[in-house]
Design a protein around this motif. Structure first.
Motif, short mmCIF file in Angstrom:
data_model
loop_
_atom_site.label_atom_id
_atom_site.label_comp_id
_atom_site.label_asym_id
_atom_site.label_seq_id
_atom_site.Cartn_x
_atom_site.Cartn_y
_atom_site.Cartn_z
N GLN A 7 0.81 -1.21 0.00
CA GLN A 7 0.00 0.00 0.00
C GLN A 7 0.85 1.26 0.00
O GLN A 7 0.37 2.32 -0.38
CB GLN A 7 -0.97 -0.02 1.17
N MET A 8 2.10 1.13 0.41
CA MET A 8 3.02 2.27 0.37
C MET A 8 3.82 2.30 -0.93
O MET A 8 4.81 3.02 -1.05
CB MET A 8 3.98 2.22 1.57
N ASP A 9 3.41 1.48 -1.92
CA ASP A 9 4.07 1.39 -3.23
C ASP A 9 5.50 0.88 -3.16
O ASP A 9 6.33 1.21 -4.00
CB ASP A 9 4.04 2.75 -3.96
N ASP A 10 5.81 0.08 -2.15
CA ASP A 10 7.15 -0.48 -2.00
C ASP A 10 7.06 -2.00 -2.23
O ASP A 10 7.14 -2.80 -1.29
CB ASP A 10 7.70 -0.15 -0.62
N ILE A 11 6.91 -2.38 -3.50
CA ILE A 11 6.72 -3.78 -3.86
C ILE A 11 7.96 -4.61 -3.54
O ILE A 11 7.85 -5.76 -3.10
CB ILE A 11 6.37 -3.91 -5.36
N SER A 12 9.15 -4.06 -3.73
CA SER A 12 10.35 -4.85 -3.48
C SER A 12 10.47 -5.23 -2.00
O SER A 12 10.85 -6.37 -1.67
CB SER A 12 11.60 -4.11 -3.96
N THR A 13 10.13 -4.32 -1.09
CA THR A 13 10.18 -4.65 0.33
C THR A 13 9.07 -5.64 0.68
O THR A 13 9.28 -6.58 1.47
CB THR A 13 10.06 -3.38 1.20
N ALA A 14 7.89 -5.46 0.09
CA ALA A 14 6.78 -6.40 0.31
C ALA A 14 7.20 -7.80 -0.12
O ALA A 14 6.97 -8.78 0.60
CB ALA A 14 5.55 -5.95 -0.46
N ALA A 16 10.26 -8.93 -0.36
CA ALA A 16 11.31 -9.40 0.55
C ALA A 16 10.69 -10.00 1.81
O ALA A 16 11.13 -11.06 2.29
CB ALA A 16 12.26 -8.26 0.91
N PHE A 17 9.67 -9.35 2.36
CA PHE A 17 8.98 -9.90 3.52
C PHE A 17 8.30 -11.23 3.17
O PHE A 17 8.33 -12.17 3.94
CB PHE A 17 7.94 -8.92 4.08
N PHE A 18 7.69 -11.27 2.00
CA PHE A 18 7.04 -12.51 1.56
C PHE A 18 8.04 -13.65 1.50
O PHE A 18 7.79 -14.74 1.97
CB PHE A 18 6.37 -12.31 0.20
N ASN A 19 9.21 -13.38 0.93
CA ASN A 19 10.24 -14.42 0.79
C ASN A 19 10.78 -14.89 2.14
O ASN A 19 11.26 -16.01 2.26
CB ASN A 19 11.39 -13.92 -0.09
N LYS A 20 10.72 -14.03 3.16
CA LYS A 20 11.23 -14.40 4.48
C LYS A 20 10.21 -15.19 5.31
O LYS A 20 10.56 -15.72 6.36
CB LYS A 20 11.62 -13.14 5.25
N MET A 21 8.99 -15.29 4.84
CA MET A 21 7.96 -16.00 5.60
C MET A 21 8.30 -17.49 5.66
O MET A 21 8.55 -18.10 4.63
CB MET A 21 6.58 -15.82 4.94
N PRO A 22 8.32 -18.08 6.86
CA PRO A 22 8.64 -19.51 6.96
C PRO A 22 7.57 -20.38 6.32
O PRO A 22 7.87 -21.41 5.74
CB PRO A 22 8.75 -19.76 8.46
N GLU A 23 6.30 -19.97 6.43
CA GLU A 23 5.19 -20.66 5.78
C GLU A 23 4.45 -19.65 4.93
O GLU A 23 3.97 -18.65 5.45
CB GLU A 23 4.24 -21.25 6.81
N ARG A 24 4.37 -19.93 3.65
CA ARG A 24 3.69 -19.00 2.75
C ARG A 24 2.31 -19.52 2.38
O ARG A 24 2.00 -19.74 1.24
CB ARG A 24 4.53 -18.78 1.50
N ASN A 25 1.49 -19.73 3.41
CA ASN A 25 0.17 -20.25 3.14
C ASN A 25 -0.84 -19.15 2.81
O ASN A 25 -1.94 -19.42 2.41
CB ASN A 25 -0.32 -21.09 4.32
N ILE A 26 -0.45 -17.90 2.98
CA ILE A 26 -1.31 -16.78 2.60
C ILE A 26 -0.54 -15.96 1.58
O ILE A 26 0.36 -15.21 1.91
CB ILE A 26 -1.67 -15.91 3.81
N VAL A 27 -0.88 -16.17 0.31
CA VAL A 27 -0.12 -15.53 -0.76
C VAL A 27 -0.93 -14.48 -1.49
O VAL A 27 -0.39 -13.73 -2.29
CB VAL A 27 0.36 -16.59 -1.78
N ASN A 28 -2.21 -14.40 -1.21
CA ASN A 28 -3.06 -13.49 -1.96
C ASN A 28 -2.66 -12.03 -1.80
O ASN A 28 -2.84 -11.23 -2.70
CB ASN A 28 -4.52 -13.70 -1.59
N TYR A 34 1.08 -7.16 -6.69
CA TYR A 34 1.56 -7.11 -8.07
C TYR A 34 0.48 -6.60 -9.01
O TYR A 34 0.74 -5.80 -9.90
CB TYR A 34 2.05 -8.49 -8.52
N ILE A 35 -0.73 -7.08 -8.83
CA ILE A 35 -1.83 -6.66 -9.71
C ILE A 35 -2.09 -5.17 -9.54
O ILE A 35 -2.23 -4.44 -10.51
CB ILE A 35 -3.10 -7.48 -9.40
N GLN A 36 -2.17 -4.74 -8.29
CA GLN A 36 -2.47 -3.34 -7.99
C GLN A 36 -1.47 -2.39 -8.65
O GLN A 36 -1.81 -1.30 -9.05
CB GLN A 36 -2.47 -3.14 -6.47
N HIS A 37 -0.24 -2.84 -8.77
CA HIS A 37 0.80 -1.98 -9.31
C HIS A 37 1.17 -2.32 -10.76
O HIS A 37 2.20 -1.87 -11.27
CB HIS A 37 2.03 -2.02 -8.40
#
Length: 157
Positions: A7-14, A16-28, A34-37
């Motif tokens: 929401q702050m238009d910082d997709i790369s940091t978003a 990076a956080f996604f990649n650090k998640m130990p379980e990526r069961n919520i990907v939406n 990506y769609i929004q931007h």
């Protein structure tokens, strides 16, 4: 955090956080970012990454997000792949997914296919009707759009 940075238009940091998640069961959230931007290609790459992870399952929101992305880019070949995957996963009769499929085919100038999908929706909601009306209008078929609108009114929607 993924949603907040998105929401702050910082997709790369978003991401990076996604990649650090130990379980990526919520990907939406990441797909929506990506769609929004306007990053449809990254959206598809993310979805492929999700499929490779055995413990992650797609849901109707995932398919609706992907269909939205590919409808906007009018990429029929890739959209067809998402449609096939949604059918394989059993979400082809979900009204939200079917609405997304209808919209995607309409925007890809495959209005006949969109109409076929629309006809298969067992219980059409207002979004279903609007998807078909807009599809005809966007494809230069104003009379058909008006006919669908009148059909909607007859059905009491």
């Amino acid at each position: 955090m993924v949603t907040a940075y998105s929401q702050m238009d910082d997709i790369s940091t978003a991401h990076a956080f996604f990649n650090k998640m130990p379980e990526r069961n919520i990907v939406n959230s990441m797909l929506a970012a990506y769609i929004q931007h306007g990053h449809a290609e990254e959206d598809l790459k993310m979805y492929i990454q999700i499929l490779r992870e055995a413990d992650v399952k797609s849901d109707w929101i995932t398919f609706r997000s992907l269909l939205s992305a590919w409808a906007e880019s009018a990429a029929l070949r890739l959209g067809n792949q998402i449609v096939s995957q949604s059918i394989k996963s059993g979400f082809d009769y979900d009204v939200s997914v079917a609405n997304g499929i209808t919209t995607m085919y309409s925007k890809c100038r495959r209005i006949e296919v969109a109409q076929e999908i629309f006809n298969l929706i067992p219980v059409k909601d207002l979004v279903s009707w609007n998807a078909m009306i807009n599809g005809y209008a966007q494809n230069g078929l104003g009379r058909k759009a008006i006919q669908i609108f009148e059909d909607m009114l007859k059905m009491g929607t």
